[in-house]
Design a protein around this motif. Sequence first.
Motif, PDB file in Angstrom:
ATOM      1  N   SER A  56       2.309   5.100   2.815  1.00 35.39           N
ATOM      2  CA  SER A  56       2.638   3.871   3.187  1.00 35.39           C
ATOM      3  C   SER A  56       1.608   2.883   2.755  1.00 35.39           C
ATOM      4  O   SER A  56       1.830   1.731   2.982  1.00 35.39           O
ATOM      5  N   HIS A  57       0.603   3.406   2.147  1.00 37.85           N
ATOM      6  CA  HIS A  57      -0.474   2.488   1.611  1.00 37.85           C
ATOM      7  C   HIS A  57      -1.334   1.642   2.598  1.00 37.85           C
ATOM      8  O   HIS A  57      -1.622   0.715   2.342  1.00 37.85           O
ATOM      9  N   ILE A  58      -1.203   2.294   3.678  1.00 42.84           N
ATOM     10  CA  ILE A  58      -2.255   1.749   4.781  1.00 42.84           C
ATOM     11  C   ILE A  58      -3.626   2.411   4.950  1.00 42.84           C
ATOM     12  O   ILE A  58      -3.510   3.697   4.733  1.00 42.84           O
ATOM     13  N   GLU A  59      -4.473   1.845   5.280  1.00 44.45           N
ATOM     14  CA  GLU A  59      -5.620   2.201   5.268  1.00 44.45           C
ATOM     15  C   GLU A  59      -5.844   2.984   6.735  1.00 44.45           C
ATOM     16  O   GLU A  59      -5.668   2.120   7.765  1.00 44.45           O
ATOM     17  N   ARG A  60      -6.088   4.075   6.954  1.00 39.56           N
ATOM     18  CA  ARG A  60      -6.046   4.754   8.183  1.00 39.56           C
ATOM     19  C   ARG A  60      -6.960   5.862   8.114  1.00 39.56           C
ATOM     20  O   ARG A  60      -7.594   6.675   7.134  1.00 39.56           O
ATOM     21  N   ARG A  61      -7.432   6.745   9.447  1.00 37.88           N
ATOM     22  CA  ARG A  61      -8.185   7.597   9.367  1.00 37.88           C
ATOM     23  C   ARG A  61      -7.201   8.930   9.216  1.00 37.88           C
ATOM     24  O   ARG A  61      -6.228   9.008   9.936  1.00 37.88           O
ATOM     25  N   HIS A  62      -7.573  10.100   8.717  1.00 40.36           N
ATOM     26  CA  HIS A  62      -6.731  11.290   8.490  1.00 40.36           C
ATOM     27  C   HIS A  62      -7.438  12.434   9.033  1.00 40.36           C
ATOM     28  O   HIS A  62      -8.397  12.194   9.651  1.00 40.36           O
ATOM     29  N   HIS A  63      -6.700  13.621   9.148  1.00 43.08           N
ATOM     30  CA  HIS A  63      -7.375  14.916   9.653  1.00 43.08           C
ATOM     31  C   HIS A  63      -8.632  15.091   8.578  1.00 43.08           C
ATOM     32  O   HIS A  63      -8.545  14.735   7.352  1.00 43.08           O
ATOM     33  N   LEU A  64      -9.498  16.050   9.287  1.00 44.07           N
ATOM     34  CA  LEU A  64     -10.694  16.546   8.375  1.00 44.07           C
ATOM     35  C   LEU A  64     -10.065  17.494   7.353  1.00 44.07           C
ATOM     36  O   LEU A  64      -9.348  18.265   7.629  1.00 44.07           O
ATOM     37  N   TYR A  65     -10.444  17.229   5.990  1.00 45.80           N
ATOM     38  CA  TYR A  65     -10.185  18.152   4.962  1.00 45.80           C
ATOM     39  C   TYR A  65     -10.661  19.601   5.426  1.00 45.80           C
ATOM     40  O   TYR A  65     -11.683  19.764   5.786  1.00 45.80           O
ATOM     41  N   VAL A  66      -9.504  20.508   5.254  1.00 40.91           N
ATOM     42  CA  VAL A  66     -10.202  21.976   5.672  1.00 40.91           C
ATOM     43  C   VAL A  66     -11.263  22.697   5.152  1.00 40.91           C
ATOM     44  O   VAL A  66     -12.044  23.432   5.930  1.00 40.91           O
ATOM     45  N   VAL A  67     -11.307  22.469   4.039  1.00 42.55           N
ATOM     46  CA  VAL A  67     -12.592  22.933   3.325  1.00 42.55           C
ATOM     47  C   VAL A  67     -13.878  22.549   4.106  1.00 42.55           C
ATOM     48  O   VAL A  67     -14.817  23.273   4.038  1.00 42.55           O
ATOM     49  N   ARG A  68     -14.008  21.112   4.363  1.00 39.88           N
ATOM     50  CA  ARG A  68     -15.142  20.920   4.999  1.00 39.88           C
ATOM     51  C   ARG A  68     -15.319  21.610   6.384  1.00 39.88           C
ATOM     52  O   ARG A  68     -16.545  22.195   6.707  1.00 39.88           O
ATOM     53  N   LEU A  69     -14.426  21.678   7.155  1.00 39.70           N
ATOM     54  CA  LEU A  69     -14.579  22.590   8.370  1.00 39.70           C
ATOM     55  C   LEU A  69     -15.067  24.193   8.035  1.00 39.70           C
ATOM     56  O   LEU A  69     -15.852  24.668   8.726  1.00 39.70           O
ATOM     57  N   GLN A  70     -14.444  24.699   7.027  1.00 42.08           N
ATOM     58  CA  GLN A  70     -14.711  26.025   6.586  1.00 42.08           C
ATOM     59  C   GLN A  70     -16.236  26.220   6.149  1.00 42.08           C
ATOM     60  O   GLN A  70     -17.124  26.904   6.443  1.00 42.08           O
ATOM     61  N   ARG A  71     -16.563  25.109   5.438  1.00 44.24           N
ATOM     62  CA  ARG A  71     -18.007  24.915   5.162  1.00 44.24           C
ATOM     63  C   ARG A  71     -18.986  24.824   6.344  1.00 44.24           C
ATOM     64  O   ARG A  71     -20.165  25.343   6.138  1.00 44.24           O
ATOM     65  N   VAL A  72     -18.700  24.033   7.277  1.00 46.16           N
ATOM     66  CA  VAL A  72     -19.513  24.019   8.409  1.00 46.16           C
ATOM     67  C   VAL A  72     -19.722  25.399   9.088  1.00 46.16           C
ATOM     68  O   VAL A  72     -20.650  25.722   9.747  1.00 46.16           O
TER      69      VAL A  72
END
Length: 142
Positions: free
Chosen positions: A51-67
């Motif tokens: 949509s080319h709209i600036e918005r917040r998305h879900h956390l990238y899964v790799v970041r959660l796995q790293r945590v």
Amino acid sequence: MLRYARNQQQQQQQTGAEVPDALAVKYPGLGQRWGWFWVFPAPKLSIDPRSHIERRHHLYVVRLQRVIKLACAAAQIHKQVSVYTLRHSFATHLLQAGTHIRTVQKLLGHSDVSTTIIHTHVLKVASGGTASPLDSLAGLAV
């Protein structure tokens, strides 16, 4: 955290979560309702590629796995732990607490109860400590 991110987004008059096309047409404003916000929101806003709209998305899964990996190291847990381990633990604890298997099935999003029954194998091992519901009435005067 979730309510904070949603409140920040509302204060900044941002567009909300992305909603699939058909639902967006049928229910305008659905992406701004509480139920469409994320359990793990991304820390930054980004441009939606469709949509080319600036918005917040879900956390990238790799970041959660790293945590999770870092938390296991800090807690000195030497067994392999993943997001699935947390999901399995959640289901097992619900079942141990007496939650009906169909409720757990719905919470986990399983279409077939046989998939949910996999989580009961741990319960069979720990069934020696099962208490009767009547045991909780022992302290009540009749």
